[in-house]
Design a protein around this motif. Sequence first.
Motif, short mmCIF file in Angstrom:
data_model
loop_
_atom_site.label_atom_id
_atom_site.label_comp_id
_atom_site.label_asym_id
_atom_site.label_seq_id
_atom_site.Cartn_x
_atom_site.Cartn_y
_atom_site.Cartn_z
N ASP A 31 9.61 -5.71 -57.81
CA ASP A 31 11.10 -5.12 -57.61
C ASP A 31 11.32 -4.22 -58.92
O ASP A 31 12.58 -3.80 -58.99
N ALA A 32 10.34 -3.80 -59.60
CA ALA A 32 10.82 -3.09 -61.09
C ALA A 32 11.28 -1.54 -60.42
O ALA A 32 10.99 -1.13 -59.33
N GLN A 33 12.21 -1.03 -61.46
CA GLN A 33 12.78 0.12 -60.73
C GLN A 33 12.53 1.23 -62.11
O GLN A 33 12.74 0.71 -63.21
N ILE A 34 12.61 2.52 -61.60
CA ILE A 34 12.64 3.50 -62.62
C ILE A 34 13.81 4.40 -62.47
O ILE A 34 14.25 5.13 -61.49
N PHE A 35 15.02 4.06 -63.42
CA PHE A 35 16.26 4.83 -63.40
C PHE A 35 17.07 4.53 -62.29
O PHE A 35 17.47 5.53 -61.37
N GLY A 36 16.95 3.31 -61.57
CA GLY A 36 17.74 2.85 -60.49
C GLY A 36 17.20 3.23 -59.23
O GLY A 36 17.69 2.99 -58.13
N VAL A 37 15.75 3.81 -58.99
CA VAL A 37 15.02 3.90 -57.98
C VAL A 37 13.86 2.80 -57.90
O VAL A 37 13.42 2.61 -58.79
N PRO A 38 13.66 2.48 -56.40
CA PRO A 38 12.25 1.91 -56.64
C PRO A 38 11.30 2.12 -57.38
O PRO A 38 10.90 3.55 -57.22
N VAL A 39 10.09 1.46 -57.89
CA VAL A 39 8.86 2.00 -58.75
C VAL A 39 8.18 3.10 -58.00
O VAL A 39 7.75 4.23 -58.53
N MET A 40 7.85 2.65 -56.66
CA MET A 40 6.80 3.61 -55.92
C MET A 40 7.61 4.94 -55.60
O MET A 40 6.74 5.89 -55.65
N VAL A 41 8.80 4.78 -55.56
CA VAL A 41 9.63 6.12 -55.53
C VAL A 41 9.63 6.98 -56.71
O VAL A 41 9.29 8.28 -56.78
N GLY A 42 9.71 6.10 -57.89
CA GLY A 42 9.70 7.10 -59.15
C GLY A 42 8.28 7.52 -59.35
O GLY A 42 8.07 8.62 -59.70
N PHE A 43 7.22 6.64 -58.95
CA PHE A 43 5.70 7.20 -59.26
C PHE A 43 5.69 8.36 -58.34
O PHE A 43 4.96 9.50 -58.88
N ALA A 44 6.01 8.37 -57.16
CA ALA A 44 5.97 9.52 -56.23
C ALA A 44 6.38 10.87 -56.81
O ALA A 44 6.13 11.88 -56.37
N SER A 45 7.74 10.43 -57.02
CA SER A 45 8.41 11.75 -57.80
C SER A 45 7.68 12.35 -59.00
O SER A 45 7.64 13.56 -58.95
N VAL A 46 7.29 11.52 -59.96
CA VAL A 46 6.50 12.16 -60.78
C VAL A 46 5.39 12.98 -60.54
O VAL A 46 5.36 14.00 -60.94
N ALA A 47 4.61 12.44 -59.48
CA ALA A 47 3.58 12.83 -58.97
C ALA A 47 3.90 14.39 -58.35
O ALA A 47 3.47 15.22 -58.37
N ALA A 48 4.83 14.29 -57.61
CA ALA A 48 5.30 15.40 -56.87
C ALA A 48 5.77 16.54 -57.68
O ALA A 48 5.48 17.84 -57.57
N LEU A 49 6.39 16.18 -58.84
CA LEU A 49 7.04 17.16 -59.72
C LEU A 49 6.07 17.84 -60.60
O LEU A 49 5.97 18.86 -60.67
N TYR A 50 4.95 17.10 -60.83
CA TYR A 50 3.82 17.45 -61.64
C TYR A 50 2.95 18.32 -60.62
O TYR A 50 2.43 19.61 -61.16
N CYS A 51 2.76 17.94 -59.47
CA CYS A 51 1.90 18.78 -58.54
C CYS A 51 2.81 20.17 -58.41
O CYS A 51 2.08 21.15 -58.25
N SER A 52 3.82 20.19 -58.33
CA SER A 52 4.78 21.37 -57.92
C SER A 52 4.57 22.40 -59.15
O SER A 52 4.71 23.50 -59.07
N GLY A 53 4.60 21.59 -60.41
CA GLY A 53 4.43 22.68 -61.76
C GLY A 53 3.17 23.36 -61.59
O GLY A 53 2.87 24.35 -61.82
N ILE A 54 2.00 22.48 -61.26
CA ILE A 54 0.67 23.09 -60.93
C ILE A 54 0.61 24.30 -60.13
O ILE A 54 0.18 25.31 -60.05
N LEU A 55 1.29 23.92 -58.93
CA LEU A 55 1.41 24.96 -57.64
C LEU A 55 2.23 26.15 -58.31
O LEU A 55 1.76 27.34 -58.06
N GLY A 56 3.32 25.94 -58.86
CA GLY A 56 4.05 27.09 -59.49
C GLY A 56 3.29 27.77 -60.50
O GLY A 56 3.38 28.98 -60.47
N LYS A 57 2.41 27.11 -61.36
CA LYS A 57 1.92 28.00 -62.27
C LYS A 57 0.53 28.87 -61.51
O LYS A 57 0.37 30.03 -62.10
N LEU A 58 -0.16 28.25 -60.51
CA LEU A 58 -1.00 29.18 -59.82
C LEU A 58 -0.03 30.33 -59.15
O LEU A 58 -0.85 31.41 -59.37
N LEU A 59 1.09 30.18 -58.77
CA LEU A 59 1.52 31.20 -58.10
C LEU A 59 1.75 32.22 -59.03
O LEU A 59 1.91 33.56 -58.93
#
Length: 413
Positions: free
Chosen positions: A320-348
């Motif tokens: 039931d751990a949370q990251i800044f008020g959101v479920p931990v798996m949502v927090g993990f997914a957000s970090v991964a999505a943001l990092y992948c977006s940065g990689i994509l933006g860099k490639l573009l």
Amino acid sequence: MKEEMLFLYPPFDFLLNILGFVFFLIDVVLDICTVVDFYQKQEFVSMGVLIFLLLGSSTLLQVFSWLWYSYSTEQERSNLSQAIYLEKYFKNRRVLKALHVCQVGVFLRFIGVMEISLRNLASHSALREGIAVYLTHDLSLLRLIETFTESVPQLALMIAVIAIKGNLEWMTGLKTLGSFVTIAFSVVTYHRSMRNFTQRKSQLTWPSSVVYFLWNLFLIAPRVAVVGLVGSTLPEVMAAHFIGLWIALFVWAWLQKTDFMEDKVWEWLYRATVALIWYFSWFNVSKGRSKGRSVLYHSIMAVDMALLLVLWWWWEGSQDAQIFGVPVMVGFASVAALYCSGILGKLLYYRLCHPRKLSDDEDEEKAPACYVYDEVDLPMPPVQTHLLVVLPKPLPLTAAQKRMQKMAGHFFS
């Protein structure tokens, strides 16, 4: 044969520097207010870490600033004395050194850029234009170093404080916002300063600067969030992790045989600083194609962040751990999505916006040539007579030109 590049100092870049200076002063005020706020609330650990970051970063900046001034040749000092009124400080080494010891050397650089820019706007001069460009370049590089040795670590500290308290206080929020604005301006001004070193200036427009900032933000933000989150729960582990990874990155910088500083002894300080920057973001520092090094770096950082998050989750020991008020798996997914977006933006960005060559008939790895003619410190066009092209014999590059040439070569590789 095409003409050599001419350095131009756009008025809008001058306005950007003024705005950056204003935010720099605001950030200093916020630093002081945050230290006082921590003291009043008796949060001495956070206060000590913040003071350490402020003093350490400021001292590092003053050292680099002083070294770059001390590297300047007699010709550069002569040019400065003709172009700005602050030449008495540049000529008097003792006064200049004392100002840096008093931690105001970077302020002096800001003032010098403001003065020469205003005088150049009032009366355009090739000499002033060229000096304004390389003074701005040095200043933008110093601000970039400050960002990753002060503002970004401060942002991680503020995130850790928020995670510990579980709520966002107004002073912490203001300091977080101030650090974010500092990061934005340093990244954008550095990108704009590199614009002077390519003939394809149309590819380094404001939209490209915005794209450059966004992909950097998307890569830096999850890294800072992970460091702050783990630091809030496992500060000793985070400290050991930083030291271990910094040593590894320092060795990598040494293996790349950087040659940015004039003095080989101080080159080790530059490599140590590069390792600090690499802890949060990629920064190309050597010749040659950077694609392989960049892929390796981002892969290592992705694995490192994943391991840190798993360690934090295991330590919390709760589904039931949370990251800044959101479920931990949502927090993990957000970090991964943001990092992948940065990689994509860099490639573009590198696909659509970033000039890979400095000119059509130059090699990708070749830095722009800067020549010195008499006392004019900027590239000069060739003189064409019928079918013959005659180039004046260039004088040796000055210390400032070498720095610009090396950084441009790394940026455009």
